[in-house]
Every structure is written in C-alpha cells, then in structure tokens.
Scaffold this active site. Sequence first.
Site, short mmCIF file in Angstrom:
data_model
loop_
_atom_site.label_atom_id
_atom_site.label_comp_id
_atom_site.label_asym_id
_atom_site.label_seq_id
_atom_site.Cartn_x
_atom_site.Cartn_y
_atom_site.Cartn_z
N HIS A 96 50.40 -81.28 -45.06
CA HIS A 96 49.49 -81.14 -46.21
C HIS A 96 48.10 -81.62 -45.81
O HIS A 96 47.77 -82.79 -46.05
CB HIS A 96 50.00 -81.97 -47.38
N GLU A 136 45.39 -81.21 -47.19
CA GLU A 136 44.52 -81.56 -48.33
C GLU A 136 44.43 -83.07 -48.55
O GLU A 136 43.45 -83.56 -49.08
CB GLU A 136 45.02 -80.87 -49.62
N CYS A 176 52.70 -76.03 -46.29
CA CYS A 176 54.08 -76.50 -46.41
C CYS A 176 54.98 -75.36 -46.89
O CYS A 176 55.31 -74.48 -46.10
CB CYS A 176 54.14 -77.73 -47.31
N1 GLN Z 1 60.34 -77.18 -50.55
C1 GLN Z 1 59.92 -77.17 -49.19
C2 GLN Z 1 60.56 -78.24 -48.36
O1 GLN Z 1 61.11 -79.18 -48.89
C3 GLN Z 1 58.40 -77.30 -49.11
C4 GLN Z 1 57.91 -78.64 -49.53
C5 GLN Z 1 56.44 -78.67 -49.82
O2 GLN Z 1 55.82 -77.63 -49.94
N2 GLN Z 1 55.88 -79.86 -49.93
O3 GLN Z 1 60.52 -78.18 -47.16
#
Ligand code: GLN
Length: 607
Positions: free
Chosen positions: A531, A533, A404
Amino acid sequence: MDCVKKMKYVLVSGGVVSGLGKGVTASSIGVVLKACGLRVTSIKIDPYLNTDAGTMSPFEHGEVFVLDDGGEVDLDLGNYERFLDVTLTRDNNITTGKIYQSVIDKERKGDYLGKTVQVVPHITDAIQEWIERVSLIPVDGSTEPADVCVIELGGTVGDIESMPFIEALRQLSYRVGPGNFCLVHVSLVPVLGVVGEQKTKPTQHSVRELRGLGLTPHLLACRSAQALEENVKDKLSQFCHVPAGHILNIYDVSNIWHVPLLLRDQKAHDAILKDLDLLSVAKTPCLEEWTARAAQSDTLTNPVRIAMVGKYTGLSDAYVSVVKALQHASIKCKRKLTIEWIAASDLEDTTAKEAPDSHTAAWNSLKGSDGILVPGGFGDRGVQGKILAAKYARENNVPYLGICLGMQIAVIEFARSVLGMAEANSTEFDKETPHPCVIFMPEGSKTHMGGTMRLGSRRTYFQNADCITAKLYGKSDYVDERHRHRYEVNPNMVEKLEKSGLMFVGKDETGRRMEILELPCHPYFVGVQFHPEFKSRPGKVSAVFLGLILAASGQLKSHLKKLSSSIMISNRRVENGISSAMNGHTNGNGNSSPLRYPNGNGNHARA
Ligand code: GLN
C-alpha cells in the site's frame, strides 16, 4: 510515575459534535510547532473497546491506516504522519481495548498484589503511564524523544467511554504542572436562521462540561463556516473564560493545507508556546512550503480524472490515504485532480439488467477517465466489476494502478483473458477454482481476523533496474513499503504469466512472493502488493502514484526522459569527481578521499 524527560503536552479535545476536523486541527498545531523549530510527536486516543482499528469496517469508520511496525490504526495517525513527516508506532494509538487488556494481563499475573483493580486508579494510571512512555519514542528518524507531544482525544467531551481518559488527562495535567500542559478545545460555532447569527452557546456548554470534569481549556479552536465576528470572540472569551487572543478560528478553507497557515496567522504558536514555557527557544514559523502548496492547489485548473473503482465509494474516508496520495501526485504534476467514484458492482453485467442507468453511468465515467485505480479491499463484492475495469485499462492503454487487491485483480484478469483460463480466480473468492492465480498465504489466519495478516513494512527487491517503477522510485535495489494482506500471487503460476508478458518486476527477499507487476507493452500498467499510499507525503510523493498521474496527464515519457538524463549527468559528475579525486587533491578542500563527492561538502549530491 516520574517523567524521565520533561515532555510538553498539547491535548486536543473536542466538543459539541463529532467530525469537526479535530485530527486536522491537532496535526496542524503540530505543523506550526514544528515550524517553530520544535520536534513533535503525537498520540491519538480512541475511546472505543476495539484493541485496534484492524477489524473495523472502513464503511463505518473510514480507512484502516497501517504503520511501519504493522500496527493497524485509526486514520488520524495518517494525518499526523503526513503533516509532521514522522513514523509512528502502534502504541501511538491508544484504545480502551488496549488499556484494559494491559491492566487485565497485569491482574492475571498477580501484579496488583491482592488489591481490588478499579477504573480509578488502575485504568487511569495505566493511561498516564502509556502516554508518558509513548511520548518518548523517537519518531522523526533521530534517537532523541520529541520536545512536544500532541495528544488527540477522540470523541466528544462528555461521552461515557471517554471518561477514564479525561480523568487520566486531568491527573496528568496536574502532575506535570503548569508550563508543561496546554489544552486546546475544538468546538463548533454554528450559524442559525435567516439572520445568520454565529451562535456561541454550544461552545459555552461544552467548555462548562470540560470544566466540570476538571480540565480548563487554554485555547479554543472554533470551527465555523465564515470567519468569526469580533463580538462573537469577545462573547466566547467572556463566557468561556479564555483570553480573546487564545480563541482560534478555523473557518472553512479551500484546501486542507491552509489550516496550519490559519493557525500561524492567528499566532496560535505564541499562545501555546507561552503556556508550555517554550517561547524563548522557538523561532518564528515561516511555513513557506505549506504556503506554496496551499496556493498552488487553489490555482490548478488543468484537470486529471482518475476513476476509483472500489467497494466503499459512498464514503471517501474509506480510501483517505489513497485520495491524499493522488492529491500529492496531482499537485506535483500541476494538475487539478477529479476523482470519479465508481462502485465496482455497477460495472458488472448483472447491474446492466437490474439498474441499467447506474451501469451506463459507471461505464461512462470509467471511459471518460484519464487513469484507473483499483484500491485494496476484502471480500467478493464488486470483484467482477474490478476485473472488468482492469481489462478495460489493459486493452485500451489507459493508465492503471492496482493496489493490493487491485494488483491481484490485474493478475486474475490477465490469466482469464490472456492465458485463456476463464475460471481463474483468487481462492479468497472461489475456493474451488481450477486456476488459483491468487492464493492464501501460509502465515495468515482464517479463524482470527485481528492482526493476523502480513502487516507493516516489508522489503521489495527490484528484479530489473530498467522497469518503470524502479525509475520512478529512483532506486535500482529495493524499496520498503507497508503491507496488509492474506493472499498473494500463486508463485507456481508466475512463469506462465511472465511468458505471456505480465512481468513481476519486484519480489520479496525469497523471490517467491510477487510485490510489483508491470505490463511492459502498456503506457502504465502497474500493480503493487503493498500500500504505497500510507507513505506518501505532501513533499515526498509516492512514486507509483506519481507514475499514474504523470501517465494520465501525458507527462510520463518526458518525465522518464528527464530522469534518465539527470542520472547520466550525475553519473558523469560522480565519475569525474572520483577520478579527479583519485588523481590527487583536486577537490579544493585538500581531501583526496575517493568517497568524497565533488560538491565539496562530502554530501552525496541529490539527483
Ligand atoms: N483481500 C486481499 C488479501 O487479503 C487484498 C487485501 C488488500 O487489498 N489490502 O490479500
């Protein structure tokens, strides 16, 4: 409020202190019951006022776990999903906020017909209705509700904010009656002083508290450093009014996979199933996979060191699913995982001036690692350090996985270093950047933080079946993974980035949103907007985590080679099977359908 199906409930409460591992105990009970042939679901109750965990700081509360349906929930739901291999819904996490909101919404609609709306009975009824409704939601892929619902009550018995839940659960237990409700109370047996005596008094007090609130524990699950002495068990039995055979002892073990085994060895299932009138339908739990995993995890010696470059490195709960996914992958690769926790800001040049020792230590551990992981995150603290880590990985052929924010970081770094856009940035960190390579997504909200991100399961389509991630997933079309973000790679900069070698090998259905990046000239440089994970399971390792550990332990090439030869063999088998079947009735079962595979049972052979 009549039950549609006679659901069986196991309530897990906690006493004495928080942080006893109630979640692991409750999930392990679920594992043992599942091994008895029962289908298990779970509900986590968090008595705090927040509607969900989405707005809570990981630093204070640990990771925010994300479900397929986009629910942002307590990290314990991650335990349940991993242990029970189920897919839960946002409603499986009950909070005071959700319950009050539902009651107040009803009041505003006039549903209470002029009555005074009160904690008892309206809140307590709403809690029971919620539990009974949600316990029936199928969670294991079938269309049937589970047989048993494990409910974990967060907090410690006696907390003011959990009182309405205790009262609701007391009423529920009375209503569903004996044979349908079993209460397991988790408590602590500490050892005091030089004599090293195991103390039962805190447990006695918390059981008394529980009884005072109208709930009687059927089993005690006592946490302790060492195994409980027999006389301590007898004492607990006598003073807490729980048969000695119903006193379980979860003493400290070398790894978490042992907990279900401990419970099975102490015959927790027999006691619980007897209380739930299920003994006659249950089989003996064998837990072979768990036994093997627990033993393997204990015997691994060959190390793999992963640098975790994040913001909340003081609290590993902030990244608990990432840690679990790394563990799952390491066990699969037969490596002993060591995580080097690096505070991203320690890598930055400013730290070199202000705290040179921390800076040197951070760089030494980064350089001593076999692989680098930059996990998800929000806010600009440590961003520069993460960029430096991605740069180091890219330039030195060190395996890199960016999740992300970690993927967005890889894009910013590439734009700065390779495209020469020194001020390239995400508009999350620099609104005025001349090169916005990561931008705000139209569907996000800048004013409301709760539940306004791109959340939950979304589909990623591979652009090229030949990329490493497609091979690791064993798929050439698409994968479904969970998301939680507000920003995305700027689609207008994709062409430029790709021309210089950063390939976006996975995109959403519109082709405008970048989901997976790879650097083809690098041993393993992968960024994912999702994500992965959250869907990693002990027996079903996440593909991109597996890739990282394989690459970090020098096994990726041989793994990919094995994969491609097994695909070739299975393709050949399928071709032969189809052609022989088409040639007429040669598959030995008299069925000439070309859709039948040659393993004779009509199932698709697994590669
Ligand atoms: N802050 C970034 C976004 O909002 C990444 C978010 C995250 O890593 N979950 O896109």
